[in-house]
Design a protein around this motif. Structure first.
Motif, PDB file in Angstrom:
ATOM      1  N   LYS A   1       0.810  -1.220   0.000  1.00 17.02           N
ATOM      2  CA  LYS A   1       0.000   0.000   0.000  1.00 17.02           C
ATOM      3  C   LYS A   1       0.843   1.268   0.000  1.00 17.02           C
ATOM      4  O   LYS A   1       0.307   2.370  -0.120  1.00 17.02           O
ATOM      5  N   ILE A   2       2.153   1.111   0.131  1.00 23.31           N
ATOM      6  CA  ILE A   2       3.034   2.263   0.253  1.00 23.31           C
ATOM      7  C   ILE A   2       3.722   2.547  -1.082  1.00 23.31           C
ATOM      8  O   ILE A   2       4.484   1.715  -1.587  1.00 23.31           O
ATOM      9  N   PRO A   3       3.476   3.711  -1.679  1.00 21.72           N
ATOM     10  CA  PRO A   3       4.154   4.053  -2.937  1.00 21.72           C
ATOM     11  C   PRO A   3       5.635   4.305  -2.696  1.00 21.72           C
ATOM     12  O   PRO A   3       6.033   4.878  -1.675  1.00 21.72           O
ATOM     13  N   ALA A   4       6.451   3.862  -3.616  1.00 23.25           N
ATOM     14  CA  ALA A   4       7.899   4.062  -3.514  1.00 23.25           C
ATOM     15  C   ALA A   4       8.490   3.977  -4.914  1.00 23.25           C
ATOM     16  O   ALA A   4       7.892   3.411  -5.822  1.00 23.25           O
ATOM     17  N   TYR A   5       9.673   4.557  -5.055  1.00 27.29           N
ATOM     18  CA  TYR A   5      10.368   4.386  -6.325  1.00 27.29           C
ATOM     19  C   TYR A   5      11.829   4.067  -6.067  1.00 27.29           C
ATOM     20  O   TYR A   5      12.373   4.358  -5.000  1.00 27.29           O
ATOM     21  N   LEU A   6      12.431   3.411  -7.041  1.00 24.46           N
ATOM     22  CA  LEU A   6      13.847   3.066  -6.990  1.00 24.46           C
ATOM     23  C   LEU A   6      14.627   4.022  -7.880  1.00 24.46           C
ATOM     24  O   LEU A   6      14.201   4.326  -9.003  1.00 24.46           O
ATOM     25  N   ALA A   7      15.747   4.498  -7.385  1.00 27.71           N
ATOM     26  CA  ALA A   7      16.663   5.316  -8.179  1.00 27.71           C
ATOM     27  C   ALA A   7      17.911   4.477  -8.475  1.00 27.71           C
ATOM     28  O   ALA A   7      18.503   3.895  -7.559  1.00 27.71           O
ATOM     29  N   PHE A   8      18.277   4.376  -9.749  1.00 26.42           N
ATOM     30  CA  PHE A   8      19.459   3.628 -10.176  1.00 26.42           C
ATOM     31  C   PHE A   8      20.423   4.581 -10.882  1.00 26.42           C
ATOM     32  O   PHE A   8      20.015   5.582 -11.476  1.00 26.42           O
ATOM     33  N   SER A   9      21.677   4.209 -10.894  1.00 33.50           N
ATOM     34  CA  SER A   9      22.644   4.824 -11.793  1.00 33.50           C
ATOM     35  C   SER A   9      22.736   3.922 -13.026  1.00 33.50           C
ATOM     36  O   SER A   9      22.858   2.699 -12.895  1.00 33.50           O
ATOM     37  N   VAL A  10      22.643   4.511 -14.216  1.00 34.85           N
ATOM     38  CA  VAL A  10      22.748   3.719 -15.441  1.00 34.85           C
ATOM     39  C   VAL A  10      23.966   4.186 -16.234  1.00 34.85           C
ATOM     40  O   VAL A  10      24.200   5.382 -16.406  1.00 34.85           O
ATOM     41  N   ASP A  11      24.751   3.232 -16.683  1.00 41.15           N
ATOM     42  CA  ASP A  11      25.927   3.502 -17.515  1.00 41.15           C
ATOM     43  C   ASP A  11      25.466   3.483 -18.974  1.00 41.15           C
ATOM     44  O   ASP A  11      25.345   2.422 -19.587  1.00 41.15           O
ATOM     45  N   LEU A  12      25.208   4.659 -19.512  1.00 39.33           N
ATOM     46  CA  LEU A  12      24.657   4.743 -20.865  1.00 39.33           C
ATOM     47  C   LEU A  12      25.688   4.400 -21.931  1.00 39.33           C
ATOM     48  O   LEU A  12      25.325   3.922 -23.010  1.00 39.33           O
TER      49      LEU A  12
ATOM     50  N   LYS B   1       6.157  11.841 -22.067  1.00 38.91           N
ATOM     51  CA  LYS B   1       6.516  10.706 -21.213  1.00 38.91           C
ATOM     52  C   LYS B   1       7.404   9.730 -21.987  1.00 38.91           C
ATOM     53  O   LYS B   1       7.049   9.307 -23.088  1.00 38.91           O
ATOM     54  N   GLU B   2       8.554   9.389 -21.391  1.00 36.43           N
ATOM     55  CA  GLU B   2       9.480   8.479 -22.063  1.00 36.43           C
ATOM     56  C   GLU B   2       9.790   7.294 -21.172  1.00 36.43           C
ATOM     57  O   GLU B   2       9.523   7.316 -19.966  1.00 36.43           O
ATOM     58  N   GLN B   3      10.346   6.236 -21.778  1.00 37.64           N
ATOM     59  CA  GLN B   3      10.658   5.019 -21.025  1.00 37.64           C
ATOM     60  C   GLN B   3      11.866   4.321 -21.636  1.00 37.64           C
ATOM     61  O   GLN B   3      12.102   4.380 -22.845  1.00 37.64           O
ATOM     62  N   LEU B   4      12.614   3.688 -20.759  1.00 34.26           N
ATOM     63  CA  LEU B   4      13.777   2.903 -21.163  1.00 34.26           C
ATOM     64  C   LEU B   4      13.579   1.501 -20.599  1.00 34.26           C
ATOM     65  O   LEU B   4      13.398   1.342 -19.390  1.00 34.26           O
ATOM     66  N   SER B   5      13.578   0.501 -21.465  1.00 35.07           N
ATOM     67  CA  SER B   5      13.303  -0.865 -21.022  1.00 35.07           C
ATOM     68  C   SER B   5      14.532  -1.751 -21.201  1.00 35.07           C
ATOM     69  O   SER B   5      15.262  -1.647 -22.186  1.00 35.07           O
ATOM     70  N   PHE B   6      14.749  -2.623 -20.225  1.00 32.17           N
ATOM     71  CA  PHE B   6      15.876  -3.559 -20.216  1.00 32.17           C
ATOM     72  C   PHE B   6      15.308  -4.969 -20.374  1.00 32.17           C
ATOM     73  O   PHE B   6      14.421  -5.368 -19.616  1.00 32.17           O
ATOM     74  N   HIS B   7      15.851  -5.737 -21.323  1.00 29.89           N
ATOM     75  CA  HIS B   7      15.201  -6.997 -21.688  1.00 29.89           C
ATOM     76  C   HIS B   7      16.023  -8.247 -21.415  1.00 29.89           C
ATOM     77  O   HIS B   7      15.567  -9.353 -21.702  1.00 29.89           O
ATOM     78  N   ASN B   8      17.192  -8.091 -20.854  1.00 29.34           N
ATOM     79  CA  ASN B   8      17.997  -9.260 -20.485  1.00 29.34           C
ATOM     80  C   ASN B   8      19.063  -8.829 -19.480  1.00 29.34           C
ATOM     81  O   ASN B   8      19.200  -7.644 -19.161  1.00 29.34           O
ATOM     82  N   ASN B   9      19.824  -9.795 -18.997  1.00 29.14           N
ATOM     83  CA  ASN B   9      20.823  -9.510 -17.972  1.00 29.14           C
ATOM     84  C   ASN B   9      21.962  -8.643 -18.494  1.00 29.14           C
ATOM     85  O   ASN B   9      22.573  -7.894 -17.728  1.00 29.14           O
ATOM     86  N   ARG B  10      22.265  -8.740 -19.789  1.00 32.88           N
ATOM     87  CA  ARG B  10      23.314  -7.879 -20.344  1.00 32.88           C
ATOM     88  C   ARG B  10      22.960  -6.412 -20.138  1.00 32.88           C
ATOM     89  O   ARG B  10      23.804  -5.597 -19.757  1.00 32.88           O
ATOM     90  N   ALA B  11      21.716  -6.086 -20.394  1.00 34.70           N
ATOM     91  CA  ALA B  11      21.268  -4.700 -20.221  1.00 34.70           C
ATOM     92  C   ALA B  11      21.169  -4.338 -18.744  1.00 34.70           C
ATOM     93  O   ALA B  11      21.558  -3.239 -18.330  1.00 34.70           O
ATOM     94  N   LEU B  12      20.660  -5.258 -17.937  1.00 36.19           N
ATOM     95  CA  LEU B  12      20.496  -4.977 -16.506  1.00 36.19           C
ATOM     96  C   LEU B  12      21.823  -4.709 -15.814  1.00 36.19           C
ATOM     97  O   LEU B  12      21.870  -3.981 -14.813  1.00 36.19           O
ATOM     98  N   HIS B  13      22.911  -5.261 -16.335  1.00 38.44           N
ATOM     99  CA  HIS B  13      24.222  -5.032 -15.737  1.00 38.44           C
ATOM    100  C   HIS B  13      24.659  -3.574 -15.857  1.00 38.44           C
ATOM    101  O   HIS B  13      25.614  -3.152 -15.195  1.00 38.44           O
ATOM    102  N   CYS B  14      23.958  -2.804 -16.683  1.00 37.41           N
ATOM    103  CA  CYS B  14      24.261  -1.374 -16.819  1.00 37.41           C
ATOM    104  C   CYS B  14      23.617  -0.548 -15.705  1.00 37.41           C
ATOM    105  O   CYS B  14      23.876   0.657 -15.593  1.00 37.41           O
ATOM    106  N   LEU B  15      22.769  -1.177 -14.889  1.00 33.20           N
ATOM    107  CA  LEU B  15      22.143  -0.516 -13.749  1.00 33.20           C
ATOM    108  C   LEU B  15      22.909  -0.840 -12.479  1.00 33.20           C
ATOM    109  O   LEU B  15      23.352  -1.966 -12.283  1.00 33.20           O
ATOM    110  N   SER B  16      23.033   0.144 -11.593  1.00 38.37           N
ATOM    111  CA  SER B  16      23.728  -0.089 -10.330  1.00 38.37           C
ATOM    112  C   SER B  16      23.190   0.840  -9.247  1.00 38.37           C
ATOM    113  O   SER B  16      22.427   1.768  -9.522  1.00 38.37           O
ATOM    114  N   SER B  17      23.592   0.570  -8.023  1.00 33.47           N
ATOM    115  CA  SER B  17      23.308   1.421  -6.856  1.00 33.47           C
ATOM    116  C   SER B  17      21.825   1.712  -6.645  1.00 33.47           C
ATOM    117  O   SER B  17      21.413   2.872  -6.537  1.00 33.47           O
TER     118      SER B  17
END
Length: 273
Positions: free
Chosen positions: A86-97, A162-178
């Motif tokens: 019931k509690i809204p929250a968001y995650l902040a990541f660093s992305v290596d573009l 409104k824009e969006q960036l989607s990650f579709h496999n682990n290779r892409a997810l490895h660009c997210l951190s913290s």
């Protein structure tokens, strides 16, 4: 367009329950929804405000893949009654573009950018294909958000900013951190019985038609049901990201059960993309 900076902060709007799950266990691509704008993936935005709005949306619509419940050994009741849902929250990541751009990606301009007209039809075709559950081979995709409903000509349209960036496999997810969790305060939902424009009225009408199909309701009962729902729920342009069928399920079942898989199975029958 996608920034040329090396590192940027991106945001994922969700609930405190899901945010903790991601921070503790990582991101499970296989547990994400199939029929989304760019296909099954993990979606973020560069807009903090967009993520915050989505967090409030998710806290009001507590849907989760049954696959995740199985992985966590939780019952549907355990999840729906968990206080963190019931509690809204968001995650902040660093992305290596820079690392992300070295992967196989698809980048669409946004509607306010000069190259949009040259890419608009390609974006529409891509969204139509993805919303049908047909998979693509890209590691990541960037572009505008589908508004979720049809305009007067019967075409899908993109949200202007409104824009969006989607990650579709682990290779892409490895660009997210913290990953960092930011909780949000409860939000008072204003009565939205008076609709702001014709597009919203048309969208409400489509919700009513779908509600009659998935239930045994007649027209008068369906619209009365929607009106009652809107007394305590806000309805803004953000909600247009989901289809009228999604909102028929949401209004009919609300937080009484998890219906997201049933909704996705029904998409082929109820909407023509």
């Amino acid at each position: 367009m996608l920034s040329n900076d090396r590192y940027r902060t991106v945001y994922h709007g969700t609930t405190l329950f899901a945010a903790k799950l991601i921070q503790q266990n990582g991101i499970w691509i296989e547990a994400q929804r199939l029929r989304t704008d760019f296909g099954q993936g993990f979606y973020v935005t560069f807009s903090r405000e967009q993520a915050k709005s989505w967090s409030y949306f998710r806290a009001k619509n507590k849907q989760l893949s049954p696959h995740i419940l199985n992985l966590l050994n939780l019952t549907e009741s355990d999840y729906l009654n968990h206080p963190d849902t019931k509690i809204p929250a968001y995650l902040a990541f660093s992305v290596d573009l820079h690392a992300l751009r070295r992967l196989q990606g698809r980048i669409f301009p946004l509607p306010h950018e000069v190259k949009w007209q040259l890419n608009k039809d390609a974006w529409k075709d891509f969204v139509k294909t993805s919303r049908k559950g047909i998979k693509h081979g890209y590691d990541f995709v960037y572009g505008p958000v589908w508004s979720g409903h049809f305009n007067s000509t019967g075409e899908i349209k993109a949200s202007p900013f409104k824009e969006q960036l989607s990650f579709h496999n682990n290779r892409a997810l490895h660009c997210l951190s913290s990953p960092m969790i930011i909780k949000l305060p409860p939000k008072k939902w204003m009565n939205s019985s008076e609709f702001k424009n014709h597009d919203q009225e048309a969208f409400i009408s489509e919700i009513g038609k779908n509600l009659m199909i998935i239930s045994t309701m007649k027209e008068k009962q369906a619209y009365s049901f929607i009106k009652k729902y809107l007394i305590t729920h806000s309805f803004s342009d953000l909600h247009f990201h989901e289809t009228a069928l999604y909102w028929a399920f949401s209004i009919f079942y609300q937080s009484k059960r998890i219906w997201i898989d049933e909704y996705e199975r029904c998409l082929d029958s109820f909407i023509q993309l």
